[in-house]
Design a protein around this motif. Structure first.
Motif, PDB file in Angstrom:
ATOM      1  N   GLU A  34      -8.732  -0.894   5.997  1.00 51.02           N
ATOM      2  CA  GLU A  34      -9.736  -1.184   4.972  1.00 51.02           C
ATOM      3  C   GLU A  34     -11.109  -0.628   5.356  1.00 51.02           C
ATOM      4  O   GLU A  34     -11.798  -0.014   4.531  1.00 51.02           O
TER       5      GLU A  34
ATOM      6  N   LYS B 123     -11.402   3.181   5.195  1.00 51.29           N
ATOM      7  CA  LYS B 123     -11.605   3.608   3.806  1.00 51.29           C
ATOM      8  C   LYS B 123     -13.068   3.427   3.400  1.00 51.29           C
ATOM      9  O   LYS B 123     -13.669   4.288   2.755  1.00 51.29           O
TER      10      LYS B 123
ATOM     11  N   LYS C   1       0.820  -1.217   0.000  1.00 48.93           N
ATOM     12  CA  LYS C   1       0.000   0.000   0.000  1.00 48.93           C
ATOM     13  C   LYS C   1       0.851   1.264   0.000  1.00 48.93           C
ATOM     14  O   LYS C   1       0.326   2.377   0.078  1.00 48.93           O
TER      15      LYS C   1
END
Length: 660
Positions: free
Chosen positions: A635, A638, A533
């Motif tokens: 995750e 987001k 990432k």
């Protein structure tokens, strides 16, 4: 913390929540409402004040129900909704026949349909009118005010049509009310669903325990169980309090608290948590924490604190909603006047009523809190507690993750691998370490048990901690220091303690104890995910160079990003230095020894399973030891952020398009 928690009924938008808070404040009661779950936190224990406030709220169509079931409220609302739609069948039938060119209009038909419409608007919509008109009376109009005025005006066209040249829109009033009631039901069900994960946590709390009193099993209220008591938990029962197993073994399902998917094998000496499920064995447990101090209670307190905070954009939208409803009334009046000037009273009525009923401030008010509520609920199921919504935005900006080693990347349960200490010296060391609560101390104590060493006869005194270095104590009149290996030591690949004994006024080195600690199963995968990432990964540890680099190499952290022999304050200085370089640092540590680093970092993540779960511990708390929770945090943050933006976009677009 507020002293009373309850459910609010009658709310339909964020303006309703503001009205209720305003009314309670006028009675000298400070309250906070979580609109998404219809939950109110009231900071008072004055029942007289509370009763007066409830009476005033009842006049406005609201009520506060202490400890009322959300399901009970939804069932009642569903029943009224179904009945209302059944009664409106003749109205829909007449509309369908009209579309097919079949007209059944007559005085009797009109009056019959008006009677049905009046029943739906006035009876089934009574709470809407009570709330809407009541709020309007105290100059705090809400969406109920819009619907109430709009449906009453539409219903009034039937009697007015007998004396004025206007159309009859009374049937439309019933349809509008039914659609609004349906929307209210869907909204209420959604808000309750949004908080269902938190409700599940409450359902894990056991209200009784099987206590051993004078050798007999007695069922008692959980509030009467004290620390040190022995309780019995049978197969298939939930564990009522945090404690240590003193007898028996079993598999325990901890997924509801820590997010761990598989049951764990537990036996004598292991810690168990309240709310977890004993699967297949008989257990006797020594209570370590009373009901108010259990991990699950601390988690629920933490969640309630986090729910009371707001994003900046949420505060802005709430201010918009505050002025939204009065603006709609003005727009509706302008539309009516403009068409009336042109001599078309029918279009004037249609335009003004349409503006009133088409506006949707609820969508704006719910856009942010509903997304946060659902997102926080998902994170909770994975054992992740987030301090406040602002933390979600901060997590998205993180470009650097710094890990502590022991208990974070590793299991934090070191074992003695090797020692060259003389047997008599090791006995004294083990005796001193047995008085200290630390993973290294536990490892030495366990190793001594395996060797069959009896420590009870060793006289231990003056044990004290040497911050960041080790411990010192006296055993059988011999002064001993057990210190971590110094910065120049490179003889050992693992964590190592050097033992010194005071002889003739000087501390003389007697040997070492070497430890090893297993890496957590998912450590390597988590580091790999972060690197993919584009997030830089660092390791900070108090261990020696060889041990630190060995762990870093195994999980994939670059050697140049490894800092070793660090004291707690030195770790915090490294964090500060990285942030001065413009990095947004997330630090992941144990929440106690690493408190300075957690506080210094942009986002502080504490891994904890104890009763120390508080908002001061970190921005994020991971309950348990799942390192992959870091991936879940990134995750889901987001996802929450995207859902907030999506909800706001649709809410604004709908109102911008629909109202004109």
């Amino acid at each position: 913390m507020p002293s009373i928690k309850g459910k609010v009924i009658g709310m339909s938008c964020i303006s309703c929540a503001n009205t209720i808070e305003k009314v309670l404040k006028s009675q000298g009661i400070i309250a906070k409402i979580d609109f998404t779950s219809a939950t109110i936190y009231i900071d008072t224990d004055d029942q007289t004040k509370l009763q007066k406030a409830r009476e005033k709220l009842n006049n406005l169509g609201y009520d506060i129900l202490i400890q009322r079931s959300s399901e009970e409220f939804i069932k009642k609302e569903r029943k009224n909704l179904i009945l209302s739609w059944i009664i409106s069948i003749p109205i829909f039938a007449e509309m369908i026949l009209s579309i097919l060119g079949i007209h059944l209009w007559s005085n009797i038909t009109e009056k019959f349909l008006f009677l049905i419409s009046s029943t739906i608007v006035i009876f089934f919509g009574r709470h809407i009118h009570k709330s809407g008109l009541g709020s309007l009376a105290i100059l705090s109009p809400n969406i109920d005010s819009l619907i109430s005025i709009g449906t009453i005006a539409s219903l009034s066209t039937f009697p007015l049509s007998t004396i004025l040249p206007i159309g009859n829109f009374s049937s439309e009033a019933a349809i509008i009310m039914n659609i609004f009631l349906l929307g209210n039901y869907i909204k209420n069900k959604s808000t309750i669903s949004a908080s269902i994960e938190t409700e599940k946590l409450y359902s894990l709390i056991v209200n009784y325990a099987n206590l051993i009193i004078d050798g007999k099993e007695t069922k008692v209220n959980i509030e009467n169980v004290k620390r040190g008591d022995i309780i019995i938990v049978k197969p298939g029962e939930r564990i009522p309090l945090d404690g240590t197993i003193v007898k028996g073994n079993s598999y325990v399902d901890e997924s509801s608290i820590t997010g761990e998917p598989l049951p764990k094998s537990k036996s004598s000496g292991d810690t168990v948590l309240a709310g977890t499920m004993n699967i297949d064995g008989y257990l006797e447990i020594k209570v370590e924490r009373e009901n108010k101090d259990t991990v699950i209670r601390k988690i629920l307190e933490y969640i309630e604190e986090s729910e009371n905070s707001k994003l900046q954009i949420q505060t802005i939208t709430e201010k918009v909603v505050l002025y939204f409803v009065p603006s709609i009334f003005i727009i509706s009046l302008i539309a009516f006047v403009l068409w009336l000037i042109q001599g078309n009273i029918n279009k004037a009525l249609i335009a003004s009523i349409s503006v009133l009923v088409i506006a949707c401030p609820c969508a704006l008010g719910l856009a942010v809190p509903l997304a946060i509520k659902v997102g926080f609920g998902i994170l909770t199921t994975k054992g992740i507690l987030v301090k406040d919504p602002e933390t979600i935005e901060k997590v998205l900006k993180v470009d650097t993750v710094v890990f502590d080693k022991t208990g974070t990347l590793t299991l934090g349960k070191p074992k003695v691998k090797n020692t060259n200490l003389p047997h008599d010296i090791f006995i004294l060391v083990a005796a001193v370490e047995s008085k200290v609560n630390h993973p290294i101390s536990s490892a030495i104590t366990e190793f001594s048990k395996k060797l069959g060493i009896e420590l009870s006869e060793v006289k231990v005194e003056n044990v004290k901690n040497i911050p960041g270095k080790g411990i010192e104590g006296t055993a059988n009149n011999t002064v001993i220091k057990i210190l971590k290996s110094n910065k120049d030591s490179s003889n050992h690949n693992n964590t190592c303690s050097i033992v010194y004994v005071l002889e003739n006024g000087k501390f003389v080195e007697k040997g070492f104890i070497e430890f090893e600690d297993e890496i957590k199963e998912k450590s390597k995968e988590v580091v790999e995910y972060l690197k993919k990432k584009g997030i830089e990964v660092f390791l900070l540890t108090g261990d020696n160079k060889s041990a630190a680099k060995k762990i870093a190499n195994e999980v994939g952290i670059p050697e140049e990003n490894v800092f070793y022999d660090m004291l707690p304050q030195e770790k915090a200085e490294i964090i500060k230095k990285l942030q001065n370089q413009g990095k947004k640092v997330m630090f992941v540590g144990d929440g106690i020894n690493d408190a300075p680093s957690i506080k210094e970092s942009f986002v502080g993540v504490a891994m904890s399973t104890g009763s120390d779960i508080t908002s001061e511990l970190g921005d994020v708390i991971i309950v348990g030891s799942r390192l992959e929770s870091i991936v879940d945090l990134l995750e889901k943050s987001k996802m929450i952020h995207s859902k907030i933006l999506q909800n706001l976009f649709y809410a604004f677009i709908y109102n911008i398009i629909a109202i004109p």
